[in-house]
Structure formats: C-alpha cells, structure tokens
Design an enzyme around this catalytic site. Structure first.
Site, PDB file in Angstrom:
ATOM      1  N   ARG A 163      -1.925  10.898  -9.179  1.00 44.70           N
ATOM      2  CA  ARG A 163      -3.357  11.009  -8.849  1.00 44.70           C
ATOM      3  C   ARG A 163      -4.212  11.304 -10.076  1.00 44.70           C
ATOM      4  NH1 ARG A 163      -4.574  12.119  -3.167  1.00 44.70           N
ATOM      5  NH2 ARG A 163      -3.222  10.618  -2.146  1.00 44.70           N
ATOM      6  N   ARG A 210     -10.425  12.868  -8.094  1.00 38.07           N
ATOM      7  CA  ARG A 210     -11.682  13.618  -7.944  1.00 38.07           C
ATOM      8  C   ARG A 210     -11.909  14.730  -8.957  1.00 38.07           C
ATOM      9  NH1 ARG A 210     -11.124  14.136  -1.515  1.00 38.07           N
ATOM     10  NH2 ARG A 210      -8.988  14.207  -2.252  1.00 38.07           N
TER      11      ARG A 210
HETATM   12  O1  CP3 Z   1      -1.905   8.315  -8.715  1.00 42.81           O
HETATM   13  C1  CP3 Z   1      -2.975   7.694  -8.889  1.00 42.81           C
HETATM   14  O2  CP3 Z   1      -3.930   8.139  -9.562  1.00 42.81           O
HETATM   15  C2  CP3 Z   1      -3.081   6.299  -8.321  1.00 42.81           C
HETATM   16  C3  CP3 Z   1      -3.862   6.169  -7.145  1.00 42.81           C
HETATM   17  C4  CP3 Z   1      -3.344   6.708  -5.831  1.00 42.81           C
HETATM   18  C5  CP3 Z   1      -4.207   7.199  -4.841  1.00 42.81           C
HETATM   19  N1  CP3 Z   1      -3.487   7.453  -3.716  1.00 42.81           N
HETATM   20  C6  CP3 Z   1      -5.644   7.375  -5.005  1.00 42.81           C
HETATM   21  C7  CP3 Z   1      -6.366   8.206  -4.043  1.00 42.81           C
HETATM   22  C8  CP3 Z   1      -2.063   6.739  -5.308  1.00 42.81           C
HETATM   23  C9  CP3 Z   1      -0.746   6.381  -5.980  1.00 42.81           C
HETATM   24  C10 CP3 Z   1      -2.160   7.193  -3.959  1.00 42.81           C
HETATM   25  C11 CP3 Z   1      -0.997   7.294  -3.069  1.00 42.81           C
HETATM   26  C12 CP3 Z   1      -1.179   7.845  -1.723  1.00 42.81           C
HETATM   27  N2  CP3 Z   1      -2.237   7.712  -0.883  1.00 42.81           N
HETATM   28  C13 CP3 Z   1      -0.178   8.532  -1.025  1.00 42.81           C
HETATM   29  C14 CP3 Z   1       1.183   8.825  -1.543  1.00 42.81           C
HETATM   30  C15 CP3 Z   1       1.089   9.774  -2.666  1.00 42.81           C
HETATM   31  C16 CP3 Z   1       1.185  11.192  -2.296  1.00 42.81           C
HETATM   32  O3  CP3 Z   1       0.155  11.862  -2.244  1.00 42.81           O
HETATM   33  O4  CP3 Z   1       2.326  11.607  -2.130  1.00 42.81           O
HETATM   34  C17 CP3 Z   1      -0.680   8.878   0.235  1.00 42.81           C
HETATM   35  C18 CP3 Z   1       0.036   9.654   1.310  1.00 42.81           C
HETATM   36  C19 CP3 Z   1      -1.979   8.329   0.316  1.00 42.81           C
HETATM   37  C20 CP3 Z   1      -2.903   8.368   1.483  1.00 42.81           C
HETATM   38  C21 CP3 Z   1      -4.118   9.091   1.136  1.00 42.81           C
HETATM   39  N3  CP3 Z   1      -5.099   8.589   0.311  1.00 42.81           N
HETATM   40  C22 CP3 Z   1      -4.458  10.409   1.503  1.00 42.81           C
HETATM   41  C23 CP3 Z   1      -3.665  11.296   2.436  1.00 42.81           C
HETATM   42  C24 CP3 Z   1      -5.664  10.701   0.843  1.00 42.81           C
HETATM   43  C25 CP3 Z   1      -6.370  12.012   0.808  1.00 42.81           C
HETATM   44  C26 CP3 Z   1      -7.514  12.128   1.708  1.00 42.81           C
HETATM   45  C27 CP3 Z   1      -8.343  13.302   1.268  1.00 42.81           C
HETATM   46  O5  CP3 Z   1      -9.368  13.500   1.913  1.00 42.81           O
HETATM   47  O6  CP3 Z   1      -7.979  14.014   0.308  1.00 42.81           O
HETATM   48  C28 CP3 Z   1      -6.045   9.544   0.106  1.00 42.81           C
HETATM   49  C29 CP3 Z   1      -7.268   9.381  -0.694  1.00 42.81           C
HETATM   50  C30 CP3 Z   1      -7.105   9.108  -2.133  1.00 42.81           C
HETATM   51  N4  CP3 Z   1      -6.185   8.273  -2.678  1.00 42.81           N
HETATM   52  C31 CP3 Z   1      -7.941   9.607  -3.170  1.00 42.81           C
HETATM   53  C32 CP3 Z   1      -7.496   9.029  -4.362  1.00 42.81           C
HETATM   54  C33 CP3 Z   1      -8.079   9.190  -5.740  1.00 42.81           C
HETATM   55  C34 CP3 Z   1      -9.134  10.508  -2.985  1.00 42.81           C
HETATM   56  C35 CP3 Z   1     -10.225   9.636  -2.495  1.00 42.81           C
HETATM   57  C36 CP3 Z   1     -11.588  10.135  -2.808  1.00 42.81           C
HETATM   58  O7  CP3 Z   1     -12.131  10.863  -1.978  1.00 42.81           O
HETATM   59  O8  CP3 Z   1     -12.137   9.738  -3.858  1.00 42.81           O
END
Ligand code: CP3
Length: 345
Positions: A24, A28
């Site tokens: 990640r 943010r």
């Molecule tokens: O690692 C990186 O920087 C690459 C980008 C990446 C994101 N998500 C960006 C993201 C990667 C590899 C993921 C994987 C991901 N997404 C997983 C597996 C990784 C892990 O956490 O084990 C999962 C389960 C997701 C699903 C997901 N996406 C969730 C549960 C959330 C969080 C929701 C929240 O409100 O926090 C996201 C959102 C997300 N994915 C964000 C980012 C930068 C935040 C989005 C934002 O509000 O800008």
C-alpha cells in the site's frame, strides 16, 4: 532489469543490500496521493484512469525511495468486470452486489478478457514501464479465496461465515466460484506480465482464517493451478505469495511453485525458515512506523539479520502501511534498511 536486487532476491541470488518496498505504498498517507485521488473522483475511477494511476504508482519511488513500484489498482478491479458491482462506502468499506449465493449466480459471471475489458490496467503498466527504467514494477491480483470471501459476503467480514459455510455445505457452489476465479486470476496476471510487469504478488490476504486442513482441501489446489499455469507461460517472472496471520500455512504453501513467501509481523523469520526454503518478504509491523527512530532501527536490524539466513529477502511491512503514517517515517525506513543491510554484508 533482470539483475535488479528485487528480482535477484526473489530468485534467491546474492544482493549487495536488502531491497525494500511497502505494501500500500501508494496510499492515503501521501498528500500527493490524496490530491491526485481527489481529481479522479472515486477510488475505483482512479483505478480506471491510466494516466493518474501511473502517476500514483510512481509516487513512492520519488517520495520514499523504494526499490520497486507496485501497480496502482485494487483486487476488485477484475471482479467488477466479472459482473459484480463494487463500491467503497465510507465507514463500511467495500460493498459488492449482487451477492453470489447459488451455482446459478456463478453461472451469470464472466471471465473478463484483460486485453479488451481491463485495457486500462494494461495501459497503466505500459505508461509506468516507459517512465521507470531502473526499478521493477510489481503486478498483483487477489487470490481466489480472498476474492471469494468478499463475493459471497457482499463485503468485508469478521468471521468469514459465507465462505466457510459454502465450502462445507455447498461444495458445488464453492467449486464453481473458485473455478471461475482461478481462470480470472490466471488470465489477469498473465496479461499483466505480457504488458510488462517484472514480478507479481498474489494477495491471499485472509487465507489465515482457515485451518490448515480446510486451506489445503478447499483453497490450495486453486492457487496451485494459477501458479503452475503462470510458471509454464512465464517461467522467468517471479511470484510472491502473501497472506496475513498464516504462519500455520507456510509448510503447505512451500509446495507452491512460487519464489517468495510473504510474512506478516507475527511470524518469526527463524520459524518461517524452518518451514520454507523459498525467499521471504516482510515483515515489520506497520505500527512500528509510529515508534521512535531508534526502535525502528532496532527492529530493522533484527529483520535484516534474520533475513540473511533466507535464500533471498525482500524487506517489506507485514501488511499495508497505515493511512496515518508520517511519510518521513517511511522514508527513514527505506534508508535504514539500505544502510543496515549494506553494513551487515
Ligand atoms: O500496495 C499498493 O500500494 C498497490 C495498490 C493496492 C491497493 N489495494 C490500493 C488501495 C493493493 C495491492 C491493494 C490490495 C487489496 N485491496 C487487498 C489485499 C491487500 C491487503 O490489504 O491485504 C484488499 C483486501 C483490497 C480491498 C480493499 N481496497 C479494501 C478492504 C480497501 C480499504 C477500504 C478502506 O476504506 O480503507 C481498499 C481500498 C484501497 N485500495 C485504498 C488503496 C490505496 C484506499 C482507497 C482510498 O480511499 O484512497
């Protein structure tokens, strides 16, 4: 590029320092990320915008100096193209609809053709590769179990009841869903590699909620199929396999034809090395970035030292960087890993 430390460490070759990237890392905690994101509209729209997604992918290279970029996207990007709506609702996290409940529901889903339906992801990869010549780009996908857990629940879950009861009570549903997800993930990762990513990470983030027996029976065979097909088609592309809370599964996952096993911070590296002969990735507690520099340094020294006993070691956090992290701490981490790991050699 073939001799970049990230790729060498993945293959188990000696490196001059321990390479580091952060899960990640484009997120943010970065003010620039928040600025670009606000231009894009929703998070999913940002994922669909190749120019902005490429800019965000490259941010942590400039801002914190990591050794690799990871494609900016989300594990739900291909899920959307299977025919499931994905929305991020504030306070609730991801909401997926319609919720899959029967074999007939699975039969309505499709396997997206990445070159046609996920062209914006491939375009992002091409754009990043043009601007990033000296460091590898990591592609990724969620693994079938982690994706299935969201698809069957319609969102996040604490107890994984829908996924577990599907595998125990309704094997036809479980097999149908895992089977289509296996095909989706295989084609998606294969297309990312064809577009130019240098290695891939498979996020089976939540596999650790399963007992070893359930994991081996209901999940492992599907991941194994993905990895075997990828290795047949792209023998030179390293594969990282990662999940949290999964130290009880390391021995089983050691049978996957992957190059690197990702560890979270609860797994002691010596414990892992008794169970796997693969390279390892990890595993600093993301909360350590809120500690004093001297604490970070001490923890880095321990991880780097223990990592030297692995076939290869890519430094990372044990899970994603937290949004409240001070970017200065992330920069300090990268510098410290480089400095200490050079001193140790
Ligand atoms: O690692 C990186 O920087 C690459 C980008 C990446 C994101 N998500 C960006 C993201 C990667 C590899 C993921 C994987 C991901 N997404 C997983 C597996 C990784 C892990 O956490 O084990 C999962 C389960 C997701 C699903 C997901 N996406 C969730 C549960 C959330 C969080 C929701 C929240 O409100 O926090 C996201 C959102 C997300 N994915 C964000 C980012 C930068 C935040 C989005 C934002 O509000 O800008």
């Amino acid at each position: 590029m073939k001799n970049h430390p990230v790729l060498k460490a993945a293959r188990g070759e000696k490196t001059d320092y321990t390479p580091v990237w952060i899960m990640r890392q484009a997120g943010r905690y970065s003010a620039k990320y928040r600025e670009i994101r606000s231009k894009a509209g929703s998070f999913m729209e940002l994922c669909r915008n190749p120019e902005l997604a490429a800019q965000v992918t490259l941010l942590p290279i400039e801002e914190i100096g990591v050794d690799a970029a990871i494609l900016f996207s989300d594990i739900f990007v291909p899920v959307e193209k299977m025919g499931i709506n994905v929305e991020f609702v504030s306070g609730k996290g991801p909401v997926l609809s319609p919720v899959v409940k029967t074999v007939a529901d699975v039969e309505k889903l499709s396997v997206p053709v990445p070159e046609r339906e996920l062209d914006y992801v491939l375009e992002t990869i091409v754009k990043v590769k043009k601007r990033l010549s000296d460091r590898p780009l990591i592609g990724f996908s969620g693994a079938p179990f982690t994706l299935a857990s969201y698809i069957l629940e319609g969102g996040s879950t604490k107890d994984y009841r829908a996924a577990k009861t599907a595998m125990w009570n309704d094997l036809d549903l479980w097999r149908a869903l895992m089977d289509i997800l296996t095909r989706v993930v295989t084609e998606y990762l294969s297309a990312q590699i064809n577009a130019g990513v240098d290695l891939v990470q498979i996020f089976d983030s939540w596999m650790g909620v399963l007992s070893a027996e359930d994991y081996e029976r209901f999940v492992f065979p599907y991941t194994e199929r993905i990895v075997d097909v990828l290795k047949e088609r792209h023998p030179d592309t390293p594969i990282i396999h990662f999940g949290v809370n999964s130290s009880h599964l390391i021995g089983i996952n050691n049978r996957l034809n992957v190059d690197v096993i990702g560890l979270d911070w609860r797994t002691e590296i010596p414990f892992a090395l008794e169970r796997t002969n693969k390279s390892i990735q990890g595993n600093l507690d993301p909360v350590a970035l809120f500690a004093d520099d001297s604490v970070i340094e001490e923890k880095v020294r321990k991880i780097v030292t223990e990592g030297l006993n692995a076939r290869g070691h890519i430094f990372n956090l044990g899970h994603g960087i937290l949004p409240q992290t001070d970017p200065e701490k992330a920069r300090f981490l990268v510098k410290t890993v480089h400095r200490i790991s050079k001193e140790m050699r």
